[in-house]
Write an enzyme that holds these catalytic residues in place. Structure first.
Site, short mmCIF file in Angstrom:
data_model
loop_
_atom_site.label_atom_id
_atom_site.label_comp_id
_atom_site.label_asym_id
_atom_site.label_seq_id
_atom_site.Cartn_x
_atom_site.Cartn_y
_atom_site.Cartn_z
N CYS A 6 -5.25 -8.21 -6.03
CA CYS A 6 -4.74 -8.67 -7.11
C CYS A 6 -5.48 -8.89 -8.35
O CYS A 6 -6.64 -8.26 -8.32
CB CYS A 6 -4.08 -10.14 -6.78
SG CYS A 6 -3.70 -10.24 -5.35
N ARG A 32 -3.28 -3.87 -11.63
CA ARG A 32 -3.93 -4.11 -10.36
C ARG A 32 -2.81 -4.86 -9.32
O ARG A 32 -3.04 -4.78 -8.08
CB ARG A 32 -4.95 -5.10 -10.40
CG ARG A 32 -6.20 -4.71 -11.23
CD ARG A 32 -7.08 -5.92 -11.58
NE ARG A 32 -7.78 -6.19 -10.24
CZ ARG A 32 -8.80 -5.48 -9.83
NH1 ARG A 32 -9.39 -4.70 -10.62
NH2 ARG A 32 -9.44 -6.02 -8.66
N TRP A 78 -0.35 -8.51 -6.00
CA TRP A 78 0.20 -7.11 -5.21
C TRP A 78 0.17 -7.38 -3.73
O TRP A 78 -1.24 -7.39 -3.13
CB TRP A 78 -0.84 -5.94 -5.66
CG TRP A 78 -0.18 -4.59 -5.19
CD1 TRP A 78 0.71 -3.73 -5.90
CD2 TRP A 78 -0.59 -4.13 -4.26
NE1 TRP A 78 0.68 -2.46 -4.98
CE2 TRP A 78 -0.03 -2.76 -3.95
CE3 TRP A 78 -1.49 -4.12 -3.16
CZ2 TRP A 78 -0.25 -1.89 -2.81
CZ3 TRP A 78 -1.78 -3.43 -1.96
CH2 TRP A 78 -0.95 -2.15 -2.00
N ASN A 104 -8.45 -13.03 -5.33
CA ASN A 104 -8.22 -11.61 -4.87
C ASN A 104 -9.17 -11.42 -3.55
O ASN A 104 -10.35 -11.45 -3.56
CB ASN A 104 -8.67 -10.79 -6.33
CG ASN A 104 -8.65 -9.47 -5.98
OD1 ASN A 104 -8.04 -8.86 -4.95
ND2 ASN A 104 -9.62 -8.71 -6.45
N GLY A 105 -8.50 -10.82 -2.54
CA GLY A 105 -9.40 -10.46 -1.56
C GLY A 105 -8.43 -10.98 -0.08
O GLY A 105 -7.19 -11.07 -0.18
N GLU A 468 -3.73 17.74 -5.38
CA GLU A 468 -3.69 16.91 -6.71
C GLU A 468 -2.23 16.68 -7.25
O GLU A 468 -1.74 15.62 -7.36
CB GLU A 468 -4.71 16.90 -7.63
CG GLU A 468 -4.73 16.09 -8.82
CD GLU A 468 -5.01 14.70 -8.38
OE1 GLU A 468 -5.13 14.21 -7.04
OE2 GLU A 468 -4.55 13.78 -9.08
N LYS A 472 0.15 13.52 -7.13
CA LYS A 472 0.95 12.78 -8.26
C LYS A 472 2.55 12.89 -7.91
O LYS A 472 2.99 11.58 -8.48
CB LYS A 472 0.51 13.67 -9.55
CG LYS A 472 -0.77 13.76 -10.14
CD LYS A 472 -1.39 12.39 -10.65
CE LYS A 472 -2.12 11.45 -9.82
NZ LYS A 472 -3.37 11.50 -9.64
N GLU A 475 3.41 9.97 -5.52
CA GLU A 475 3.19 8.73 -6.30
C GLU A 475 4.19 8.02 -7.23
O GLU A 475 4.27 6.92 -7.29
CB GLU A 475 1.70 8.64 -7.03
CG GLU A 475 0.45 8.60 -6.12
CD GLU A 475 -0.70 8.57 -7.17
OE1 GLU A 475 -1.03 9.61 -7.56
OE2 GLU A 475 -1.28 7.46 -7.37
N HIS A 491 1.37 29.21 9.15
CA HIS A 491 1.05 28.50 10.39
C HIS A 491 1.91 27.32 10.61
O HIS A 491 1.50 26.45 11.51
CB HIS A 491 -0.34 28.31 10.59
CG HIS A 491 -1.25 29.46 10.27
ND1 HIS A 491 -1.12 30.17 11.34
CD2 HIS A 491 -2.01 30.06 9.23
CE1 HIS A 491 -1.98 31.48 10.81
NE2 HIS A 491 -2.56 31.00 9.64
N LYS A 591 -4.16 -0.04 -8.59
CA LYS A 591 -4.96 0.82 -9.12
C LYS A 591 -6.45 0.72 -8.53
O LYS A 591 -7.06 1.79 -8.30
CB LYS A 591 -5.18 0.42 -10.51
CG LYS A 591 -6.00 1.27 -11.40
CD LYS A 591 -5.69 2.33 -11.91
CE LYS A 591 -6.56 3.27 -12.56
NZ LYS A 591 -6.16 4.68 -12.49
C1 F6R Z 1 -4.07 8.56 -7.33
C2 F6R Z 1 -5.07 7.54 -7.05
C3 F6R Z 1 -5.79 6.91 -5.93
C4 F6R Z 1 -7.20 6.81 -6.39
C5 F6R Z 1 -7.80 6.31 -5.00
C6 F6R Z 1 -9.50 6.32 -4.86
O1 F6R Z 1 -3.61 8.69 -8.40
O2 F6R Z 1 -5.48 7.07 -8.30
O3 F6R Z 1 -5.58 8.07 -4.90
O4 F6R Z 1 -7.63 7.93 -6.46
O5 F6R Z 1 -7.39 4.94 -4.51
O6 F6R Z 1 -9.61 5.32 -5.96
P1 F6R Z 1 -11.23 5.21 -6.66
O7 F6R Z 1 -11.32 6.71 -7.27
O8 F6R Z 1 -11.10 4.04 -7.73
O9 F6R Z 1 -12.23 5.17 -5.48
#
Ligand code: F6R
Length: 596
Positions: A6, A32, A78, A104-105, A468, A472, A475, A491, A591
């Site tokens: 959070c 977050r 969250w 948060n935790g 990647e 995207k 997500e 394969h 995030k």
């Molecule tokens: C995808 C995304 C996540 C982060 C992952 C690592 O768009 O944002 O897959 O890349 O959670 O996060 P960091 O880079 O903050 O360690």
């Protein structure tokens, strides 16, 4: 149990109502978590407004900023387990609503603490692990402690991770904060003081911040800011000035943060490349390494995969890539001759941090991080900062290309192949041209937005780009996307290619080009609709594919990762918008992933 990833805020202002400020700050933390929100302020007693839902919706119903008092705390939640309900939203309180806490935790021993507290007569109202904290503080206050020492005793009972902020009705000018394994910063304004999960949340009020370490506490009071260790000894901490500006954390006329951040990418890479001299100095000090190992999660893992191809091709050094969450299962072959590179935009990802803690003292550690002063930067031996500025959209975009820029600089300096610098310096310009394809990508998005599955294929440097692109898509559009090494299709996954399935083929000029083209033919023969990414001079690819996204011919595969990812980000972005999904806040994601 209700676990949280959070955002928390606390503030003490000078004759100014706290609730509007807390609301504004907590909105900046919405990336977050966004399933519940709550604010508590204190004047003659503690007043709380909270509910489940996104901040704007809850605010519409409750007028969250309509609370008295010039100090308070706020939270955006969250949940990974348990329902996002009003009862589970923070702040959580003690039996008499005299003490309010945001957290948060994860409190790992919350169950036994809760049973014990219930046995002692405490009454619980939520399913959260957090609620044990106000009850513990209540217990210690009743034993004669003030808020600060009661909080110190309470966190002594807790096992797990926490960043907390607590207030108490009987000490109306005090906010107490503490951290262990969850980020917490302190902001020092003009006679106003803040605590927050991260800096962008308070940038509008101050850019002077102190980073708390694990087991440190902070007390905000009319006398100012006091940081103490867990025993209560006052400690002196450095105050950092952050050069991010408040408008960097605003949408600036774009419909979403993600779109703004996609457009900021050429600038982010340019700025990151300005860090060249620091990397040069760092590399000069490196001992001789005989192995490199990248460790990261998600998008940062994809940047690491590009790192493998680069380091093996340019530096000629054996390079592994490990998912941070898998690292502990294979870590014991490292030694002083290994450079372990941790890639993380937030610098707070729990899996990455855990891997870093395992490696420290075994091998040399280097972190590539976007957030100044984040936990990873304080624990790694070498640190390189990406200069992407704050990234608010949950899906990583500009931090990804900035990570790549650092990896390219590092590989070029470690290999001594300085002639490649010119190619690297041209990248932002190529990225600008990629951004000009937006209208075409919108049309492609419209065409394929209702597809059930997507495949993204590429070989060599283009394989991580394909992965990647698929990440995207998953997500922010909730469409199933697979990123595959083009040669692997036959394969197994080729069995999934049917009439009309979109296959995005990442096919820049270079060693892998012709073979990927054969794979394009393979999928076309099974009815796939191919979207090709390749050179404007590539007549064969243009002829083969149904839709073509063209790039300058000079961009070869080794330097394709930054410009070529842009159309993939835009494709997912527009499909997301067309499906009425908020790309900045995809469901089930946050995030900053501070739980393992
Ligand atoms: C995808 C995304 C996540 C982060 C992952 C690592 O768009 O944002 O897959 O890349 O959670 O996060 P960091 O880079 O903050 O360690």
């Amino acid at each position: 149990m209700v676990k949280c990833m959070c955002g928390i805020i606390g503030c003490l202002l000078d004759n100014k109502r706290a609730a509007p400020v807390l609301l504004n700050c907590v909105k900046k933390l919405e990336y977050r978590g966004y399933d519940s929100v709550g604010i508590a302020t204190s004047s003659s007693d503690i007043k709380i407004k909270k509910d489940s839902g996104k901040i704007d919706d809850v605010h519409k119903n409750l007028d969250l900023d309509d609370l008295p008092g010039d100090m308070g705390i706020a939270h955006v939640r969250w949940a990974t387990h348990g329902l996002p309900t009003k009862e589970n939203a923070h702040p959580q309180t003690d039996c008499k609503d005299n003490i309010a806490v945001v957290h948060n935790g994860i409190i790992e021993n919350y169950k036994e603490l809760k049973d014990q507290l219930i046995g002692e007569g405490h009454q619980f109202k939520s399913e959260t692990d957090t609620e044990v904290i106000p009850h513990l503080i209540e217990k210690y206050v009743e034993m004669g402690n003030n808020l600060e020492s009661a909080t110190r005793l309470a966190i002594g009972d807790i096992k797990g991770s926490y960043a907390i902020a607590a207030i108490c009705r009987d000490e109306p000018n005090k906010v107490v904060g503490a951290r262990k394994e969850s980020p917490l910063i302190v902001g020092k304004g003009e006679n106003e003081y803040f605590i927050a999960s991260d800096a962008p949340a308070i940038l509008e009020h101050t850019n002077k911040v102190i980073y708390l370490e694990d087991h440190e506490m902070v007390v905000l009071s009319e006398e100012g800011i006091e940081i103490k260790d867990i025993k209560g000894n006052v400690i002196k901490k450095e105050i950092f000035t952050i050069d991010w500006t408040p408008d960097m954390a605003e949408k600036g006329g774009y419909a979403h943060f993600m779109l703004k951040e996609i457009h900021e990418q050429p600038e982010a890479v340019k700025k990151t490349l300005l860090g060249e001299s620091e990397i040069k100095k760092m590399v000069k000090k490196f001992p001789d390494f005989n192995r490199v190992c990248f460790v990261a999660c998600g998008t940062s893992f994809h940047a690491s995969l590009i790192g493998k191809y680069l380091f093996e091709n340019l530096v000629g050094i054996p390079t592994d890539v490990s998912l941070a969450s898998e690292f502990e299962y294979s870590a014991d072959t490292l030694d002083e001759k290994t450079l372990v590179i941790f890639i993380t935009q937030s610098g707070e990802t729990a899996d990455t941090l855990k891997a870093l803690r395992l490696v420290n003292h075994m091998a040399k550690t280097l972190a590539i991080v976007n957030v100044l002063g984040s936990t990873v930067t304080r624990e790694a031996e070498y640190v390189i900062y990406t200069r992407a500025g704050p990234e608010i959209g949950v899906a990583a975009t500009k931090t990804y290309v900035s990570q790549l820029a650092c990896i390219y600089l590092l590989a070029i300096y470690m290999s001594g192949k300085m002639e490649l610098m010119e190619k690297l310096q041209n990248i932002p310009e190529y990225m600008e041209t990629a951004l000009q394809k937006e209208e075409l990508i919108k049309e492609i998005a419209q065409k394929y937005k209702d597809s059930r599955d997507f495949f993204f294929i590429g070989r060599g440097f283009s394989f991580p780009t394909a992965m990647e692109g698929a990440l995207k898509l998953k997500e922010i559009t909730y469409i199933h996307g697979e990123g595959y090494a083009a040669g692997e299709l036959k394969h197994g996954p080729l069995a999934l290619i049917d009439e009309g399935v979109p296959v995005v083929a990442v096919t820049p000029p270079g060693k892998s080009h012709d073979k990927t083209l054969s794979n394009v033919e393979e999928v076309k023969a099974r009815g796939a609709h191919v979207i090709g990414l390749g050179s404007s001079e590539d007549g064969v690819l243009k002829y083969e594919v149904h839709d073509m996204i063209e790039f300058e011919d000079e961009i070869d595969e080794m330097f394709s990762s930054m410009p070529y990812v842009i159309p993939l980000q835009l494709l997912s972005y527009y499909i997301s918008v067309m499906k009425s999904i908020d790309p900045d806040k995809p469901k089930n994601l946050a995030k900053c992933v501070t739980v393992e």
